[in-house]
Design an enzyme around this catalytic site. Structure first.
Site, PDB file in Angstrom:
ATOM      1  N   GLU A   1       0.828  -1.220   0.000  1.00  0.00           N
ATOM      2  CA  GLU A   1       0.000   0.000   0.000  1.00  0.00           C
ATOM      3  C   GLU A   1       0.860   1.266   0.000  1.00  0.00           C
ATOM      4  O   GLU A   1       0.505   2.286   0.578  1.00  0.00           O
ATOM      5  CB  GLU A   1      -0.971   0.019   1.189  1.00  0.00           C
ATOM      6  CG  GLU A   1      -1.894  -1.170   1.280  1.00  0.00           C
ATOM      7  CD  GLU A   1      -2.660  -1.430  -0.005  1.00  0.00           C
ATOM      8  OE1 GLU A   1      -2.806  -0.503  -0.827  1.00  0.00           O
ATOM      9  OE2 GLU A   1      -3.102  -2.575  -0.206  1.00  0.00           O
ATOM     10  N   GLY A   2       1.987   1.189  -0.671  1.00  0.00           N
ATOM     11  CA  GLY A   2       2.927   2.296  -0.715  1.00  0.00           C
ATOM     12  C   GLY A   2       3.980   2.116   0.349  1.00  0.00           C
ATOM     13  O   GLY A   2       3.696   2.264   1.541  1.00  0.00           O
TER      14      GLY A   2
END
Length: 597
Positions: A441-442
């Site tokens: 998610e980053g």
């Protein structure tokens, strides 16, 4: 066998006493969460976590998922029944709109029980977690027809969801994306391409899997401006909602992973699969970020969750393991040695873990409350303030809590010594599972760049100035309170360092962007230190008021005062080191030529 007990008492203290959630009874869903209902829901969530999900955590780690020759995937034994109980309890739709089968209760409450579920079994809870992110994207960007068609089954858990961004050559830089979408002329598209690292991409726990897939429509602009988002189901669904033939979607392989073995992380192949545009054409990134922001808060929650579970096991072991004598004299002279919990270095680890976990829980719940205000309030000004804070805190919650969650898992493993390194006590699973939360998610470096590069300057710095004011006002309001001085002095020093770092970035980052990049990770953690310190200030203030009034759990409240003071004395001073590194600039960091490494 690892242990786990949901921290219901602490959650109640934060939600009910520190955040005073009942003052938000004007928001949709809050009036339905009376104190009795709140306590009952947390209690039932704890039972599900402790008795159903937690016993399967090690099973999932040891057994993993299996892909078969036909491309199908089976999950570890026991997962089906546990997932069925989760869905049967209405947990999937706890905060979803009633019109689609949800209960419309606060996201605050969803986050509170979500911690218990992820602590108990992170890998299993990723299946509904991805589904809830997909639900959020369809709710925000889908048409009325799409909402009616997809959401009821997803909210009841009959269908699950995924997010498909990453490609073999394309991670964070989505402008490199190659998956393509070809219009068919009847309102649908043919989606072709390959995605990797897709959590819950294929499994046998639901009747259908609703993939949200980023792809580029033929002729669309290059880069991120030409990306669209599509609903691509595993099985086609007709207008009546009946599941039909297989779509052109298949699992090419399962990733061999360090941890979260119980979750099926897939290479997904799309071969002219039928897909439906969600949101505007070429507006896929905006739509996907709705899902990603929800997921980033969920990943921050995973960091907290693993940290709490690891801490509980470290405490239990430290009380039982006999080794050496206390430096101040034998504490259990009738035994051959004292339990290791008497040793200061063990206490340093346990107190650090607890101080981060308890303030992390408060920060996560406070951020969830901002989400509720932003989405449920009728007051436009209140919505704006809450939305600003939510956007600002999302990279901090994700980046800081997952970094700290991994640190805590390693620290807890260290308490066990050699017994933490072998598999018998299960501590390595916490370390291995926690590691992914810092990446997906980053990656956390991206979260830091998002904070420094985008969030600080957003709307002229409105959000960060509002946060500074909140913390500064709290310190000023309590400046003359001698009982608060041990807490507010440390918090004020941390805030001063954070403001100085922010000013340094304003003066040095525009002309030399590498300064911002070099400072970003330290800045994110400096921000996190102050945010967690602010939570400790609020918790201590509440605890002192309750003790003075003779209310609440006296033992717990007195412990809050000690742990909060430990945070201010032993953890908050790290703010000075972060400021020093930020202020050093980027010259030495970028000084060597690439070939010199």
């Amino acid at each position: 066998m690892p242990i786990y007990q949901a921290p219901v008492r602490d959650t109640l203290f934060v939600i009910r006493d520190v955040l005073n959630y009942q003052r938000y009874d004007n928001l949709a869903g809050f009036a339905d969460a009376s104190p009795d209902i709140l306590e009952a829901i947390l209690g039932e969530g704890a039972k599900l976590a402790e008795n159903v999900l937690h016993p399967l955590n090690r099973v999932g780690d040891e057994e993993g998922c299996k892909r078969h020759d036909d491309g199908s995937v089976t999950v570890p034994k026991g997962f089906h029944e546990a997932y069925k109980q989760y869905c049967g309890g209405g947990w999937m739709g706890l905060s979803s709109p009633e019109e689609f089968g949800g209960q419309n209760l606060p996201y605050l409450l969803h986050s509170a029980v979500g911690e218990y579920f992820s602590s108990a079994n992170m890998a299993l809870m990723m299946y509904p977690g991805l589904t809830q992110g997909a639900i959020a994207a369809i709710l925000t960007h889908g048409t009325d027809e799409q909402k009616q068609k997809w959401l009821p089954r997803m909210i009841e858990g009959t269908w699950t969801g995924t997010m498909n961004l990453t490609e073999p050559h394309c991670g964070t830089d989505l402008g490199l994306l190659r998956s393509k979408a070809v219009p068919t002329g009847n309102g649908s598209y043919k989606i072709s391409g390959q995605k990797i690292f897709i959590s819950a991409g294929e499994h046998d726990m639901s009747e259908n899997i609703v993939h949200l897939v980023l792809a580029r429509i033929e002729g669309a602009p290059e880069g991120v401006k030409g990306i669209s988002l599509f609903i691509v189901p595993k099985y086609k669904v007709d207008d009546a909602g009946t599941v039909g033939e297989a779509n052109g979607v298949s699992c090419g392989s399962l990733e061999e992973k360090m941890g979260i073995h119980g979750n099926s992380t897939c290479v997904m192949n799309y071969d002219e699969a039928e897909g439906f545009l969600i949101g505007a054409e070429n507006g896929g990134l905006k739509a996907m970020f709705t899902m990603m922001n929800e997921a980033r808060l969920g990943v921050g929650l995973q960091g907290l969750s693993i940290g709490e579970a690891a801490y509980q096991n470290a405490v239990a072991y430290a009380r039982e393991r006999l080794q050496g004598r206390s430096l101040t004299g034998a504490k259990e002279p009738e035994k051959k040695a004292d339990p290791i919990i008497v040793h200061p270095d063990i206490r340093r680890k346990l107190m650090t873990m607890r101080a981060i976990n308890e303030s992390g829980r408060a920060l996560l719940l406070w951020t969830a409350l901002q989400s509720d205000i932003a989405h449920r309030s009728d007051d436009e000004n209140a919505r704006q303030i809450a939305d600003d804070l939510l956007a600002l805190m999302t990279p901090v919650v994700k980046g800081v809590l997952t970094d700290k969650g991994f640190d805590i898992a390693v620290m807890a493993q260290q308490v066990f010594g050699g017994h933490g390194y072998i598999e018998e006590h299960g501590m390595s699973q916490f370390v291995r599972d926690a590691r992914i939360a810092m990446i997906y998610e980053g990656a956390n470096g991206i979260q830091a760049l998002d904070l420094v590069g985008r969030k600080l300057a957003l709307n002229g710095g409105r959000a960060v100035q509002a946060f500074f004011k909140k913390v500064g006002d709290f310190c000023e309001e309590n400046r003359s309170d001698e009982n608060m001085a041990p807490y507010t002095k440390g918090l004020k020093k941390g805030l001063n360092d954070l403001q100085a770092a922010t000013m340094w970035l304003m003066q040095n980052a525009m002309q030399k962007p590498d300064n911002a990049g070099a400072a970003s990770y330290d800045y994110m953690h400096l921000f996190g230190l102050v945010a967690l310190g602010y939570m400790w200030g609020r918790m201590v203030k509440t605890a002192q008021a309750q003790l003075a009034a003779g209310e609440g759990d006296k033992d717990m409240l007195e412990q809050k005062l000690v742990v909060g003071r430990f945070y201010m004395e032993r953890i908050m001073p790290e703010s000075a080191a972060h400021l020093a590194r930020i202020s050093s600039g980027s010259d030495t960091m970028m000084g060597l030529a690439a070939e010199a490494f």
